[in-house]
Design a protein around this motif. Sequence first.
Motif, PDB file in Angstrom:
ATOM      1  N   ASP A 186       0.483  -5.097   2.227  1.00 32.24           N
ATOM      2  CA  ASP A 186      -0.692  -5.448   1.428  1.00 32.24           C
ATOM      3  C   ASP A 186      -1.766  -6.091   2.284  1.00 32.24           C
ATOM      4  O   ASP A 186      -2.963  -6.013   1.969  1.00 32.24           O
ATOM      5  N   ASP A 187      -1.353  -6.703   3.404  1.00 33.60           N
ATOM      6  CA  ASP A 187      -2.329  -7.331   4.291  1.00 33.60           C
ATOM      7  C   ASP A 187      -3.236  -6.310   4.963  1.00 33.60           C
ATOM      8  O   ASP A 187      -4.340  -6.650   5.418  1.00 33.60           O
ATOM      9  N   CYS A 188      -2.785  -5.048   5.052  1.00 34.41           N
ATOM     10  CA  CYS A 188      -3.576  -3.994   5.703  1.00 34.41           C
ATOM     11  C   CYS A 188      -4.227  -3.039   4.713  1.00 34.41           C
ATOM     12  O   CYS A 188      -4.854  -2.059   5.117  1.00 34.41           O
ATOM     13  N   ASP A 245       1.570  -8.534   9.236  1.00 38.35           N
ATOM     14  CA  ASP A 245       2.259  -9.703   8.709  1.00 38.35           C
ATOM     15  C   ASP A 245       3.675  -9.724   9.274  1.00 38.35           C
ATOM     16  O   ASP A 245       4.523  -8.900   8.901  1.00 38.35           O
ATOM     17  N   GLY A 250       4.019  -5.587  -0.967  1.00 36.17           N
ATOM     18  CA  GLY A 250       3.500  -6.949  -0.968  1.00 36.17           C
ATOM     19  C   GLY A 250       4.545  -7.933  -1.440  1.00 36.17           C
ATOM     20  O   GLY A 250       5.701  -7.579  -1.694  1.00 36.17           O
ATOM     21  N   THR A 274       1.595  -2.857   9.182  1.00 34.89           N
ATOM     22  CA  THR A 274       1.390  -4.243   8.758  1.00 34.89           C
ATOM     23  C   THR A 274       1.136  -5.130   9.968  1.00 34.89           C
ATOM     24  O   THR A 274       1.594  -4.827  11.074  1.00 34.89           O
TER      25      THR A 274
END
Length: 369
Positions: A67-69, A26, A86, A24
């Motif tokens: 979820d950002d990746c 984030d 996420g 991630t």
Amino acid sequence: MTGSNTSDWPTSGEPRQRGPLIVTEDEGLLDDLLRLCAAAGAVPEVIHGRPARRGSWDSAPLVLVGDDCATHMAGAARREGVVLVGKDLDDPGVWRRAVGIGARNVALLPDGESWLVDRIADAVEGVGRPALTVGVIGGRGGAGASTLACALAVGAARAGHRTMLIDGDPLGGGLDVMLGGERADGLRWPAFADSRGRVAGRALEEALPELHSLRVLSWDRGDCAAVPPEAMRAVLAAARRRGGVVVVDLPRRLDETAMEALEQLDVGLLVVPAELRAVAAAHRVASMLGMLLGDLRAVVRGPFGSGLGGEEISRLLGLPLAGELPLEPGLPDALNAGRPPGGGERGPLARFSAEFWAQALAEGGGVPV
């Protein structure tokens, strides 16, 4: 685990298992995942963005992809044990992105935190079949249940099985004393009194005293005379996850904590001296246990001069007979000398233990590991 600092627990020479891989960028999500890994007793590897080394992706016991990746991880090699993590509970596209990276599960925080902690702990501990868990309880006071519990644990360890003995009777004097290890290093029940939720099985095992090749969770000589039901539930569940064999010495007074232990037993053994009054007392105990245990068996302890044998007593109690247990010659002297019950390979306790485990493990399909 709450209330115990696992970093202070002693560790063995056994190599530490790899932790999960976190992917991630984030920072907020990373902080959450690091916190959940700590709660599960896991030390993760963290990668910001796509893994530069395929080895990390392939060998980690669990991969947590933020979820950002998800979009730029869509081309990664497929493998088991991938979870997409996420925070947007209202985003229907998260399931499509999970399919894109081959993730079979999605964890949406904070709602999914408890599930994710369990998933991380399971992956790191390599959970297989739970331990065969046997509880021993006396049909009357002084029936010899603690002696049999110790002998069963000693016998299982002697046969090479991973074994944990749990003292569920706070008023019994301490099973570590019966095993001659009251001064052995390791934690006792008071250290786990505040345990809630998930206890790491590996850390539990390493924290306990090792006596006669088995791990023992007993009481100390302090003022703590009980632990909450939640602590029993968490500790016994952790012991079971390690596989092998778990033996629990149960009190005759079935409070809420003892009831928690009963719920996790595979087999219960009711120890009944071959005396008419003992049979009458054991009948009341059997009636209570019969409503809670699907597999409760009688162990009839000698001497057998009263005319009551094992088969007759098991019939009177309405229980299958696990076996007869003659008196152990020289047992008091052996205990005073620090030798454990069943420590000799030829005595009645050792023979009973060997025969019981051979049958019980065969019925259960072998030793859970």
